[in-house]
Design a protein around this motif. Structure first.
Motif, mmCIF file in Angstrom:
data_model
loop_
_atom_site.group_PDB
_atom_site.id
_atom_site.type_symbol
_atom_site.label_atom_id
_atom_site.label_comp_id
_atom_site.label_asym_id
_atom_site.label_seq_id
_atom_site.Cartn_x
_atom_site.Cartn_y
_atom_site.Cartn_z
ATOM 1 N N UNK A 1 76.218 41.649 13.857
ATOM 2 C CA UNK A 1 76.104 41.770 12.557
ATOM 3 C C UNK A 1 75.307 43.176 12.010
ATOM 4 N N UNK A 2 74.839 43.567 12.972
ATOM 5 C CA UNK A 2 74.373 45.235 12.943
ATOM 6 C C UNK A 2 75.394 46.050 12.750
ATOM 7 N N UNK A 3 76.635 46.001 13.927
ATOM 8 C CA UNK A 3 77.737 46.732 13.434
ATOM 9 C C UNK A 3 78.339 46.793 12.156
ATOM 10 N N UNK A 4 78.535 45.366 11.565
ATOM 11 C CA UNK A 4 79.189 45.529 10.174
ATOM 12 C C UNK A 4 78.228 45.802 9.076
ATOM 13 N N UNK B 1 86.079 38.882 12.745
ATOM 14 C CA UNK B 1 85.242 39.920 11.947
ATOM 15 C C UNK B 1 85.057 41.300 12.663
ATOM 16 N N UNK B 2 85.030 41.370 14.170
ATOM 17 C CA UNK B 2 85.007 42.684 14.807
ATOM 18 C C UNK B 2 86.142 43.467 14.414
ATOM 19 N N UNK B 3 87.413 42.713 14.373
ATOM 20 C CA UNK B 3 88.766 43.348 14.228
ATOM 21 C C UNK B 3 88.785 43.593 12.826
ATOM 22 N N UNK B 4 88.387 42.662 11.570
ATOM 23 C CA UNK B 4 88.465 43.198 10.379
ATOM 24 C C UNK B 4 87.746 44.444 10.274
#
Length: 630
Positions: free
Chosen positions: A125-128, A243-246
């Protein structure tokens, strides 16, 4: 850019606007204290200790500050972003120096070595949030691409592009082959923590009941079975990888990321159709459903017989949201909707009060057997055994899992709104109340009170949620005062338990957005604000925002300049410019003005306000983290 100028005087700003601005200020000061007390002199978390060996806990550390970039992106002080950067870099250093039982560190190539996507969904979630906060940061972009490519490029072995499956329930920068349940050293996957509470996921073992697993010898046997049945192959929770890929697509616009998301989601939809309409919880590396469970579609890791719908519902919902965002096609929502409908069809009506019945839906599926275990709140037989009916068991009201709410939010259809109502727990959930205590990480159902506000049933909600958030910050500050520095006992949760930043109320009020699905969902919103003067995301200083309507037609938004300086801001349709302003009306005017644009510029002289009634064409544009003036 289409322009609007405020003319209505607001010499006495509304209380909600003043409270909102005060909350932003309070967060910044609280974060300064938090960093001083709970990180070491090098800016690193105090956990893991130097001699620690393990695979669990990195996500918990990051959860202690994961939402600071999000609050910055809504208009918070620069300190929230800078302190978050420092804490994350410190966590990466600490994680890369912490060993696992496998001969390599916990964090490799700045990513967890091999973990499940319940935990990695939380940690990323931090990454996003950094994508929303700092899309121009080269390090943020590089990490987004390198993380996604661990699945899209296939060099790690995480993903089989031919069979369209993730090759292990645990995966990461070291691939999917470092999943050994005995390496967890009896916590948190040991019997006392999980199995005696949730019951056995299988009925063909030599144990009579879950309590037998409290014997350490039996627990070792459990680890053997886990490694045989649950250490390899694909599970629905891996849909969180979308989500990681989006996230990488939102930075780059690279079509291969969009293709990966839709291909992987479609693979799971095909497996579900093959399984008679119920998503299977385990698929072997050959692509066969039940390859390691004697052909059973249930009994997999985080599956129908383990944590049940609480875990199984995550991936389909997250992946469908991401596919809708990328393609604009809301048909993808029929996948998670179908799983919810399976449970609704199996549900049992239970009288809650003189007026209402609550639907108890089954949360798990398993073979016949002994179901005597601690499962408070679920329907039981006369002898106290957990009710089992045609394979389904643990009949209870839908938990605080937000899957039904997110389904409605993405579709804004009357039918999905009816599903939310149908699943309401009338025996305990008061939709016109805000709990002033610090809510848990899952959101504690505050979306339902917000929905009551949007439907006109709870007009006090903005004031109540802001007051509750302020009280929650103060509770954390009191803890800091009492401790006076680092706590006496430090574990993986110590930062998360003391985090003084609460973002949910601001998300709902300023962006018309719910709490993202906590285990790895992206922020989905109606609008988002930017400060063109400072060239950054978020509301300008002194400006407050309130989304007062969200429906299939559009939104109502009020903006107030509480400060002493004139301000300009850009309001974007959607978190990523995915929506389009089709028509706007200001301050009650009946005449439509047609921006036909994904963003509008608003001029707010000091002491003014403006109300915007906007029609939105949703999911009309390719989404991007790019600032709207770019």
């Amino acid at each position: 850019m289409f322009e609007i100028e405020a003319h209505t005087a607001a010499t006495r700003p509304p209380d909600w606007a003043l409270e909102q601005r005060a909350l932003f200020d309070l967060f910044a000061d609280a974060v300064d204290r938090f960093v001083a007390d709970y990180l070491d002199a090098d800016g690193e978390p105090l956990w893991p200790p130097e001699d620690h060996v393990g695979v669990d806990g990195f996500d918990d550390v990051v959860e202690g500050f994961y939402n600071w970039p999000l609050v910055y992106a809504m208009g918070g002080d620069e300190r929230l972003l800078e302190r978050a950067r420092e804490a994350y870099e410190g966590a990466l250093r600490r994680g890369s120096e912490t060993q696992t039982p496998f001969g390599h560190p916990m964090v490799v190539d700045e990513f967890e070595q091999c973990r499940d996507w319940f935990h990695m969904g939380e940690g990323n979630l931090y990454t996003y949030n950094m994508g929303l906060a700092a899309p121009e940061d080269e390090t943020v972009v590089e990490r987004a691409e390198s993380f996604a490519d661990m699945y899209v490029d296939g060099e790690t072995g995480n993903y089989d592009p031919e069979k369209r499956l993730v090759r292990g329930p645990m995966n990461g920068s070291m691939g999917p082959d470092f999943c050994d349940f005995s390496a967890y050293e009896h916590h948190p996957y040991g019997a006392d923590y999980r199995w005696a509470r949730h019951g056995l996921p299988w009925r063909d073992l030599e144990f009579d009941e879950a309590a037998d697993l409290l014997d350490p010898d039996n627990e070792e046997r459990l680890f053997e079975v886990l490694n045989e049945r649950c250490a390899t192959g694909d599970i629905p929770l891996n849909l969180n990888v979308t989500s990681l890929v989006t996230n990488a697509y939102l930075h780059t616009g690279d079509s291969r990321y969009e293709q990966w998301v839709t291909d992987y989601l479609e693979a799971w939809r095909e497996r579900t159709a093959e399984n008679g309409g119920i998503v299977p919880d385990n698929v072997g590396r050959s692509g066969e459903i039940g390859e390691y469970t004697d052909g059973a579609w249930y009994g997999g890791y985080y599956g129908w017989s383990w944590g049940g719908y609480h875990y199984v519902g995550i991936g389909p919902t997250v992946a469908a949201e991401n596919a809708v965002l990328l393609t604009g096609d809301r048909e993808h929502l029929s996948f998670p909707r179908s799983q919810l409908d399976v449970l609704i069809d199996e549900g049992i009506e239970v009288s809650a009060d003189a007026v209402h019945d609550t639907l108890y839906i089954p949360h798990k599926y398993g073979d016949p057997g002994d179901y005597h275990y601690d499962a408070s709140g679920v329907l039981t037989e006369d002898d106290g055994e957990v009710l089992w009916r045609d394979g389904w068991y643990e009949f209870q009201p839908l938990k605080d899992d937000p899957y039904a709410f997110h389904l409605w939010y993405m579709s804004l259809s009357a039918d999905d709104r009816e599903r939310v109502r149908r699943l309401r727990d009338w025996s305990k959930r008061d939709w016109t109340r805000v709990d002033p205590r610090a809510s848990d990480k899952h959101g504690a159902g505050s979306e339902y009170a917000w929905l009551a506000y949007l439907e006109g049933e709870f007009p006090q909600y903005p004031a109540r949620i802001l007051e509750a958030n302020r009280m929650q910050v103060n509770q954390q500050l009191e803890v800091m005062d009492e401790e006076g520095g680092a706590p006496a006992t430090v574990d993986e949760d110590y930062l998360r338990d003391r985090n003084p930043v609460f973002h949910r109320g601001l998300l709902q009020l300023t962006m018309g957005a719910p709490q993202p699905i906590y285990y790895g969902g992206l922020v989905m919103s109606q609008v988002r604000h930017f400060d063109p003067e400072r060239g950054r995301p978020g509301l300008p200083p002194g400006v407050a925002a309130l989304v007062e309507r969200v429906d299939d037609d559009g939104v109502d938004l009020t903006l107030v300049n509480c400060g002493s300086q004139d301000r300009e801001l850009v309001v974007q349709a959607g978190a990523y410019g995915e929506h389009e302003f089709a028509a706007v009306r200001t301050d009650g005017a009946s005449e439509d003005r047609r921006p036909d644009a994904s963003a509008i510029r608003v001029t707010l002289p000091s002491g003014t306000r403006v109300s915007i009634d906007a029609d939105l064409e949703r999911f009309a544009n390719a989404p991007s983290y790019a600032f709207p003036w770019e």
